[in-house]
Design a protein around this motif. Structure first.
Motif, PDB file in Angstrom:
ATOM      1  N   ASP A   1       8.941 -28.441 -21.389  1.00  0.00           N
ATOM      2  CA  ASP A   1       9.489 -27.421 -20.510  1.00  0.00           C
ATOM      3  C   ASP A   1      10.250 -28.071 -19.370  1.00  0.00           C
ATOM      4  O   ASP A   1      11.389 -27.778 -19.093  1.00  0.00           O
ATOM      5  N   SER A   2       9.586 -28.982 -18.710  1.00  0.00           N
ATOM      6  CA  SER A   2      10.242 -29.683 -17.613  1.00  0.00           C
ATOM      7  C   SER A   2       9.527 -31.001 -17.426  1.00  0.00           C
ATOM      8  O   SER A   2       8.401 -31.176 -17.858  1.00  0.00           O
ATOM      9  N   LEU A   3      10.206 -31.904 -16.772  1.00  0.00           N
ATOM     10  CA  LEU A   3       9.618 -33.208 -16.556  1.00  0.00           C
ATOM     11  C   LEU A   3      10.107 -33.651 -15.185  1.00  0.00           C
ATOM     12  O   LEU A   3      11.287 -33.572 -14.880  1.00  0.00           O
TER      13      LEU A   3
ATOM     14  N   SER B   1      31.407 -26.685 -15.568  1.00  0.00           N
ATOM     15  CA  SER B   1      29.980 -26.553 -15.878  1.00  0.00           C
ATOM     16  C   SER B   1      29.692 -25.211 -16.541  1.00  0.00           C
ATOM     17  O   SER B   1      28.930 -25.147 -17.505  1.00  0.00           O
ATOM     18  N   VAL B   2      30.286 -24.147 -16.029  1.00  0.00           N
ATOM     19  CA  VAL B   2      30.010 -22.824 -16.599  1.00  0.00           C
ATOM     20  C   VAL B   2      30.508 -22.773 -18.042  1.00  0.00           C
ATOM     21  O   VAL B   2      29.786 -22.319 -18.940  1.00  0.00           O
TER      22      VAL B   2
ATOM     23  N   GLU C   1      28.163 -24.737 -20.251  1.00  0.00           N
ATOM     24  CA  GLU C   1      26.853 -24.141 -20.477  1.00  0.00           C
ATOM     25  C   GLU C   1      26.938 -22.913 -21.360  1.00  0.00           C
ATOM     26  O   GLU C   1      26.089 -22.684 -22.205  1.00  0.00           O
ATOM     27  N   SER C   2      27.910 -22.062 -21.116  1.00  0.00           N
ATOM     28  CA  SER C   2      27.985 -20.821 -21.881  1.00  0.00           C
ATOM     29  C   SER C   2      29.378 -20.222 -21.776  1.00  0.00           C
ATOM     30  O   SER C   2      29.788 -19.769 -20.714  1.00  0.00           O
TER      31      SER C   2
ATOM     32  N   THR D   1      29.248 -16.530 -20.755  1.00  0.00           N
ATOM     33  CA  THR D   1      29.147 -16.278 -19.322  1.00  0.00           C
ATOM     34  C   THR D   1      30.509 -16.486 -18.669  1.00  0.00           C
ATOM     35  O   THR D   1      30.908 -15.731 -17.783  1.00  0.00           O
TER      36      THR D   1
END
Lengths: 555, 365
Positions: B19-21, B232-233, B236-237, B240
């Motif tokens: 999940d996260s680190l 970046s947007v 990422e997607s 979006t």
């Protein structure tokens, strides 16, 4: 009934996280029958079928095939039990021929010969009345031909239990009739057919029995001959539940958005919006009800400038200066440049409304980063907005720098809705804004929508829970297969009426104008937005809304 | 029929996505990977080459990069070159546009600079020539980035194949120019006399300063500019991006032009500060190594300084090994390969965690 049992499910339960998709479902399927599985959106029909087909594995419960307990761990196991599923989305290799797709993955130990396959495919076709050319490539086929390939694929592997997931959704009425003939022939041949559908008339004309699911539970299984449309609808939607969502009368409603004769097709050429015409008024919540995939997404995206229209008009009445502009085929940016304050909370929160890997501040910036002439972004304002939303909407997050995908569904939605209303929209569209949210978060969202309505925003709310639609919306527009089948008053209609409208093929006569008093005269130059009464509203939320209103004036 | 299905056991271990680190833990995993890799390589060297002690590998590696002042300067120079090309591919990568054409984009930039120096070097003063060379290189690199981007944006062609092919076009253009420029048929162009960047304090210092400034500039562009935000947007997607009204095609084309232009800058530096000549192997595969450097740094320009340093350190060290142990270059390459394998392989443990099957006793608890 003394027919032989083909498949039996006992106490099937399946959880996704903490949500029960199926709870203690018992179901029996006989040989040589067509069993329709009926239910609202998200009631667990497809999940249940996927467990028979080996895509999911039940958490609890047993499945029996031919009286023996079956352990179906994969679609391959399912074929061992002679179970085959035809999915809604076809899984075919485009550059292969029909026969090549059909034989793909079959390992019967025999020497592979495409000639033999072709012959067997033709044999099966003849037996059940398919029309197919085994050598035709998939990419040259129509949707209905592709479906035929999927069905033959299952039959080729010797399936005796066939599961069809909404097979008619992509077919024309003629193709549907032909499919039904074939299904009847298969039934007469002794096969068991499970068909998932939302369309009541199809259920009544085709099936022998109907199993109704509601909220993951099996409500009843009835003989089709002994039931009727209204009884099925009632079982499907259930009794009305009181939610006590506050709802005020619309103040000074005026036409804000006027959509006429909107038509659109999807990539496969299927009509997704069919002559849609309606008006959305300021100061009201217009609900949109319908089975999932009836065109709700396309409708909202068309207004937001994301869906190409074949024809139609989307007229927006600007409350500031009374001007009328057509939003059709404008890009989202052009729409904003026209001074249209349109906010859109899309269904796909993390895939469309937000960027999952970005933090809250950067997500706040999505709408506003263009502000100003500097080539650099200003993160101070979005950060302030992010803090405001976190505080006032009680967003639970480890910090401002946490990627939003790590937040829970409810918190993600608060972030998205908070951003969308921070621009003080004149039109607010929200698609399934409470899907997957707990009760408290849901009420926060309802309150925010109501607040927008009281501020004179035209709110369009696409929902799936009929109880919510009935208590929240002033008017409810029902669509089915891309067509409006009715527009009803939220205060007067019943759940059953909505259920019937959602599943019928053609429109009933309906009144497009609301019953409550309208302000018909030309909008004044500046619309006076009365400050709404603040009672019944948590203090903190009020504060942010005021702050948001003050700051969020358009650039 | 059900007999055909074997009873299945729960597998020995599951691989689950993390999940996260925390960044610290991530760093720790990487450090452990490097330490384990170097230990393994030391043992390998000790037994296969028969070095005096197991740690001679480490000392040789360090010696290769930091053994003398000359080596330190060379290390800094190679680091700057590696970093510059890695920076160049980064904007496109952040957009998930898999540009593997840096090799060609740098080379075409060098070719443009050398052409200028070759043809008009006599006619104009050095300062003017340098400016012309700079712009010629930047434009050439940008065009090499623009072509695949336009095809991608308009017809959705595969950018990886396209940029790869553009490398060959650049290489053969250089080969063509060399044949044309060398009447003796040697196809080897000597040092071009014109268009040299001035030496300040040390031949490599100006190069290092330019790349340093570029690093800061790219960081600001990616993290604090509106265009960087759009990149970046889009990365990422794309959905979006459309939703908020970003013109995805425009961003794709613009970003590739930026990527290509930075490659062009490196091409200019090759011509004016480093080689003063050109061969088809001027870039020498660094355009591909840059992809790994950029990835390992998670596309962050500052972390890229560290990953570039690591790669350069290993390269220098391996050539030092050949000399020190008097062996062919194959063995040092194996050592570098093992170390890289560990460094890249540890990313798996950063993204996933291994859950072992609980023993019966545990499960009952």
């Amino acid at each position: 009934m003394n027919k032989e049992i083909a498949l039996m499910m006992q106490g099937i339960t399946k959880y996704f996280g903490s949500v029960a998709a199926n709870k203690n479902v018992d179901l029996t399927v006989y040989k040589g029958e067509i069993l329709a599985i009926l239910g609202e959106n998200g009631c667990g029909k497809t999940t249940l079928m996927n467990m028979i087909a080996g895509i999911y594995y039940p958490d609890e419960g047993k499945i029996f095939v031919d009286g023996e307990e079956a352990n179906i761990r994969s679609p391959k196991d399912a074929f061992v039990y002679r179970i085959g599923m035809i999915h809604q989305h076809f899984k075919l290799v485009d550059v292969f021929s029909a026969s090549e797709n059909i034989v793909l993955g079959v390992d019967d130990g025999k020497k592979y010969s495409i000639k033999d396959v072709n012959n067997r495919v033709l044999e099966i076709s003849e037996r059940y009345g398919f029309h197919i050319d085994p050598k035709k490539k998939i990419h040259e086929m129509s949707v209905s031909e592709k479906q035929t390939v999927e069905i033959i694929k299952v039959l080729y592997r010797g399936a005796d239990i066939l599961i069809l997931d909404e097979p008619t959704a992509v077919l024309t009425p003629q193709e549907t009739a032909r499919l039904f003939d074939i299904l009847r022939r298969m039934r007469d041949d002794g096969k068991s057919i499970l068909i998932i559908t939302h369309k009541l008339h199809e259920v009544l004309s085709l099936s022998d029995r109907v199993a109704i699911l509601r909220k993951g539970e099996h409500v009843a299984t009835v003989n089709t001959a002994e039931t009727n449309e209204s009884e099925l609808t009632e079982m499907m939607v259930g009794k009305k539940v009181q939610l006590n969502i506050q709802r005020s009368m619309p103040q000074n409603p005026r036409v804000r958005l006027s959509v006429s004769d909107m038509n659109a097709v999807n990539e496969e050429g299927v009509k997704v919006l069919d002559s849609i015409s309606f008006d959305a008024y300021s100061g009201e919540i217009l609900g949109i009800a319908g089975i999932a995939g009836s065109g709700q997404r396309e409708l909202l995206e068309a207004i937001a400038g994301l869906q190409h229209l074949e024809s139609g008009k989307i007229l927006y009445q600007n409350p500031k200066n009374g001007e009328e502009v057509n939003l059709r085929d404008k890009t989202p940016l052009q729409i904003r440049d026209l001074g249209v304050r349109l906010s859109f909370v899309p269904e796909d929160r993390l895939g469309m409304g937000l960027v999952g890997n970005m933090n809250i501040t950067d997500n706040m910036m999505l709408r506003s980063y263009r502000r100003g002439h500097s080539m650099f972004v200003d993160r101070a304002r979005p950060k302030k907005l992010a803090e405001d939303i976190i505080h006032s909407l009680a967003v639970v997050t480890p910090g401002l720098n946490t990627p939003v995908r790590r937040l829970s569904g409810g918190n993600v939605q608060k972030v998205l809705v908070g951003r969308e209303i921070s621009t003080s929209p004149t039109v607010l569209m929200a698609a399934y804004p409470v899907r997957g949210l707990d009760i408290n978060s849901s009420y926060t969202i309802y309150n925010l929508l109501n607040k927008q309505k009281e501020n004179g925003t035209a709110v369009i709310f696409v929902g799936e829970d009929l109880d919510v639609l009935l208590e929240l919306c002033d008017r409810i527009m029902v669509i089915c297969a891309g067509k409006i089948t009715g527009v009803v008053e939220g205060r007067r209609t019943t759940k059953e009426e909505l259920g019937v409208l959602m599943t019928r093929a053609n429109a009933a006569p309906y009144e497009n104008r609301p019953a409550y008093p309208l302000t018909d005269d030309v909008p004044q130059c500046v619309e006076s937005v009365a400050e709404p009464p603040v009672k019944d509203f948590p203090d903190a939320m009020n504060r942010v809304l005021m702050r948001i209103k003050k700051r969020g004036e358009p650039q | 029929m059900s007999n055909e299905i074997k009873k299945t056991h729960e597998p020995l271990f599951h691989v689950a996505k993390r999940d996260s680190l925390s960044p610290l833990k991530g760093l720790l995993i990487r450090v452990i990977a490097i330490v384990v890799a170097i230990l393994l390589c030391s043992i390998l060297t000790f037994f296969l080459i028969g070095t005096k002690n197991p740690f001679s590998l480490i000392s040789t590696l360090v010696d290769g990069s930091f053994g003398s002042e000359l080596r330190i300067w060379r290390f800094a120079k190679d680091l700057a070159v590696m970093l510059c090309i890695s920076l160049a591919v980064t904007p496109a990568f952040r957009m998930k546009f898999w540009n593997i054409g840096a090799e060609g984009q740098v080379l075409i930039g060098t070719l443009a600079s050398i052409s200028c120096a070759f043809y008009i070097g006599d006619a104009v003063p050095n300062g003017v020539l340098l400016v012309i060379m700079f712009f010629a290189s930047v434009v050439a690199g940008a065009v090499w980035g623009l072509i695949p981007a336009v095809f991608k944006a308009l017809w959705n062609t595969n950018e990886t194949l396209f940029t790869l092919m553009m490398n060959y076009v650049a290489t053969y253009l250089v080969a063509f120019a060399l044949i044309k420029w060398t009447p003796d048929g040697s196809s080897t162009l000597g040092i071009v006399e014109h268009g040299h960047l001035p030496e300040i304090f040390h031949p490599y210092l100006l190069l290092i300063v330019i790349v340093g400034a570029l690093t800061l500039g790219i960081y600001i562009y990616l993290y604090h500019s509106k265009q960087g935000y759009e990149i970046s947007v889009v990365g990422e997607s794309q959905k979006t991006a459309c939703y908020i009204g970003i013109n995805v095609k425009k961003v794709v084309i613009r970003t590739m032009v930026v990527s290509g232009a930075i490659c062009g800058v490196m091409g200019f530096l090759y011509a004016s500060a480093l080689d003063h000549t050109i061969t088809t192997a001027t870039v020498g595969g660094l355009g591909f190594t840059a992809i790994m450097v950029s990835w390992l740094a998670k596309f962050n320009p500052f972390i890229m300084i560290a990953t570039s340093a690591l790669i350069v350190f290993l390269n220098q060290g391996s050539s030092q090994m050949s000399t020190a142990f008097n062996i062919s270059s194959a063995f040092p390459n194996v050592i570098v390969g093992i170390i890289l394998f560990f460094i890249i392989g540890c990313e798996f443990f950063i993204n996933y965690r291994i859950k072992f099957r609980k023993s019966k006793g545990d499960a009952e608890k």
